[in-house]
Write an enzyme that holds these catalytic residues in place. Structure first.
Site, PDB file in Angstrom:
ATOM      1  N   LYS A 265     -21.451 -23.849 -12.211  1.00  0.00           N
ATOM      2  CA  LYS A 265     -22.789 -24.335 -12.593  1.00  0.00           C
ATOM      3  C   LYS A 265     -23.048 -25.769 -12.122  1.00  0.00           C
ATOM      4  O   LYS A 265     -24.098 -26.336 -12.385  1.00  0.00           O
ATOM      5  CB  LYS A 265     -22.969 -24.245 -14.107  1.00  0.00           C
ATOM      6  CG  LYS A 265     -22.865 -22.796 -14.598  1.00  0.00           C
ATOM      7  CD  LYS A 265     -23.594 -22.516 -15.888  1.00  0.00           C
ATOM      8  CE  LYS A 265     -23.569 -21.033 -16.183  1.00  0.00           C
ATOM      9  NZ  LYS A 265     -24.194 -20.620 -17.395  1.00  0.00           N
TER      10      LYS A 265
ATOM     11  N   LYS B  89     -21.828 -28.556 -13.159  1.00  0.00           N
ATOM     12  CA  LYS B  89     -21.438 -29.625 -14.084  1.00  0.00           C
ATOM     13  C   LYS B  89     -20.673 -29.057 -15.279  1.00  0.00           C
ATOM     14  O   LYS B  89     -20.790 -27.862 -15.594  1.00  0.00           O
ATOM     15  CB  LYS B  89     -22.615 -30.475 -14.529  1.00  0.00           C
ATOM     16  CG  LYS B  89     -23.693 -29.785 -15.296  1.00  0.00           C
ATOM     17  CD  LYS B  89     -24.757 -30.819 -15.680  1.00  0.00           C
ATOM     18  CE  LYS B  89     -25.918 -30.130 -16.335  1.00  0.00           C
ATOM     19  NZ  LYS B  89     -26.916 -31.011 -16.838  1.00  0.00           N
TER      20      LYS B  89
HETATM   21  N1  CTP Z   1     -26.499 -13.247 -22.961  1.00  0.00           N
HETATM   22  C1  CTP Z   1     -27.332 -12.303 -23.572  1.00  0.00           C
HETATM   23  N2  CTP Z   1     -28.570 -12.685 -24.036  1.00  0.00           N
HETATM   24  C2  CTP Z   1     -29.001 -13.955 -23.904  1.00  0.00           C
HETATM   25  C3  CTP Z   1     -28.160 -14.927 -23.295  1.00  0.00           C
HETATM   26  C4  CTP Z   1     -26.906 -14.530 -22.827  1.00  0.00           C
HETATM   27  O1  CTP Z   1     -26.961 -11.136 -23.695  1.00  0.00           O
HETATM   28  N3  CTP Z   1     -30.206 -14.289 -24.363  1.00  0.00           N
HETATM   29  C5  CTP Z   1     -25.198 -12.809 -22.458  1.00  0.00           C
HETATM   30  C6  CTP Z   1     -25.031 -13.026 -20.948  1.00  0.00           C
HETATM   31  O2  CTP Z   1     -25.656 -11.996 -20.219  1.00  0.00           O
HETATM   32  C7  CTP Z   1     -23.526 -13.014 -20.814  1.00  0.00           C
HETATM   33  C8  CTP Z   1     -23.062 -13.657 -22.148  1.00  0.00           C
HETATM   34  O3  CTP Z   1     -24.189 -13.582 -23.045  1.00  0.00           O
HETATM   35  O4  CTP Z   1     -23.054 -11.667 -20.732  1.00  0.00           O
HETATM   36  C9  CTP Z   1     -22.665 -15.097 -21.966  1.00  0.00           C
HETATM   37  O5  CTP Z   1     -23.724 -15.731 -21.304  1.00  0.00           O
HETATM   38  P1  CTP Z   1     -23.782 -17.256 -20.921  1.00  0.00           P
HETATM   39  O6  CTP Z   1     -24.091 -17.377 -19.464  1.00  0.00           O
HETATM   40  O7  CTP Z   1     -22.619 -17.972 -21.425  1.00  0.00           O
HETATM   41  O8  CTP Z   1     -25.076 -17.705 -21.799  1.00  0.00           O
HETATM   42  P2  CTP Z   1     -26.482 -18.299 -21.388  1.00  0.00           P
HETATM   43  O9  CTP Z   1     -27.145 -18.687 -22.644  1.00  0.00           O
HETATM   44  O10 CTP Z   1     -27.220 -17.330 -20.513  1.00  0.00           O
HETATM   45  O11 CTP Z   1     -26.059 -19.602 -20.556  1.00  0.00           O
HETATM   46  P3  CTP Z   1     -26.769 -20.319 -19.317  1.00  0.00           P
HETATM   47  O12 CTP Z   1     -28.186 -20.656 -19.708  1.00  0.00           O
HETATM   48  O13 CTP Z   1     -25.927 -21.550 -19.116  1.00  0.00           O
HETATM   49  O14 CTP Z   1     -26.689 -19.359 -18.152  1.00  0.00           O
END
Ligand code: CTP
Length: 141
Positions: free
Chosen positions: A46, A48
Site C-alpha cells: 500500500k 506506507k
Molecule cells: N472487507 C469486507 N467489507 C468491507 C471492507 C473489507 O468484506 N467493507 C474484507 C476485504 O474484502 C478483505 C478483508 O475484509 O477480504 C480485509 O480487508 P482490508 O483490505 O484489510 O480492509 P479495508 O477496510 O478494505 O482496507 P483498505 O481500505 O486499506 O483497503
C-alpha cells in the site's frame, strides 16, 4: 470446515466483522483462520506502514468471537504451506479482490486449489466502510 481468510485489518470496522461472521457461519464446527498481512507486507503493497502494528491488529482480531487463530502473511512468501498447515477447506475473501488477482498474490493457482480440494469464495462487501474511508473521515474532521 476450516476457513482461511486474509487481509490487513488495519482499522477494524463493521465490514471486517461481517466478513468474519460469514466465515464463522461457513466454518460450522471448524476453524476461522486469519492470515494477517505483516507491517512490511502492507508497507510494500500500500506504499506506507499501517496505522496499527501487526501485534495490535493481531490482538484485535484474536478478541473477535468469530476468529479462532491469526497467522502472519509475509511479504513475498509462498502462502501455500500456511494454507495447507491451516487445513483450509475454503479460502474466503471480499469481492474487491476480484480485479486484483488474489491467486497471484498468494502464489497459488486454480490447479493447486483443485488438487488440494480447496474452494475459493469471493463474498460481497455488505458495507461501504473501509480503512481508507475511515482515515479520510479522521483527516477531514
Ligand atoms: N472487507 C469486507 N467489507 C468491507 C471492507 C473489507 O468484506 N467493507 C474484507 C476485504 O474484502 C478483505 C478483508 O475484509 O477480504 C480485509 O480487508 P482490508 O483490505 O484489510 O480492509 P479495508 O477496510 O478494505 O482496507 P483498505 O481500505 O486499506 O483497503
Amino acid at each position: 470446515m476450516n476457513i482461511y481468510t486474509g487481509g490487513s485489518f488495519n482499522l477494524f470496522h463493521e465490514g471486517h466483522v461481517e466478513l468474519l461472521e460469514y466465515c464463522r457461519k461457513l466454518a460450522g464446527d471448524g476453524q476461522v483462520i486469519v492470515a494477517l498481512n505483516t507491517d512490511d507486507f502492507i508497507a510494500r503493497f500500500k506504499g506506507k506502514a499501517p496505522t496499527m502494528t501487526y501485534s495490535q491488529r493481531r490482538a484485535v482480531l484474536l478478541s473477535c468471537k468469530y476468529v479462532d487463530n491469526v497467522i502472519p502473511n509475509y511479504d513475498g512468501e509462498d502462502s501455500k504451506p500456511s494454507i495447507l498447515d491451516a487445513k483450509a477447506d475454503m479460502i474466503v475473501i471480499g469481492m474487491d479482490w476480484l480485479d486484483k488477482d488474489y491467486c497471484k498474490q498468494m502464489s497459488f493457482n486454480s490447479e493447486w486449489l483443485n488438487k488440494n480440494k480447496i474452494a475459493l469464495c469471493y463474498v460481497p462487501r455488505t458495507t461501504g466502510t473501509s480503512t481508507t474511508k475511515i482515515k479520510e473521515i479522521v483527516k477531514n474532521g
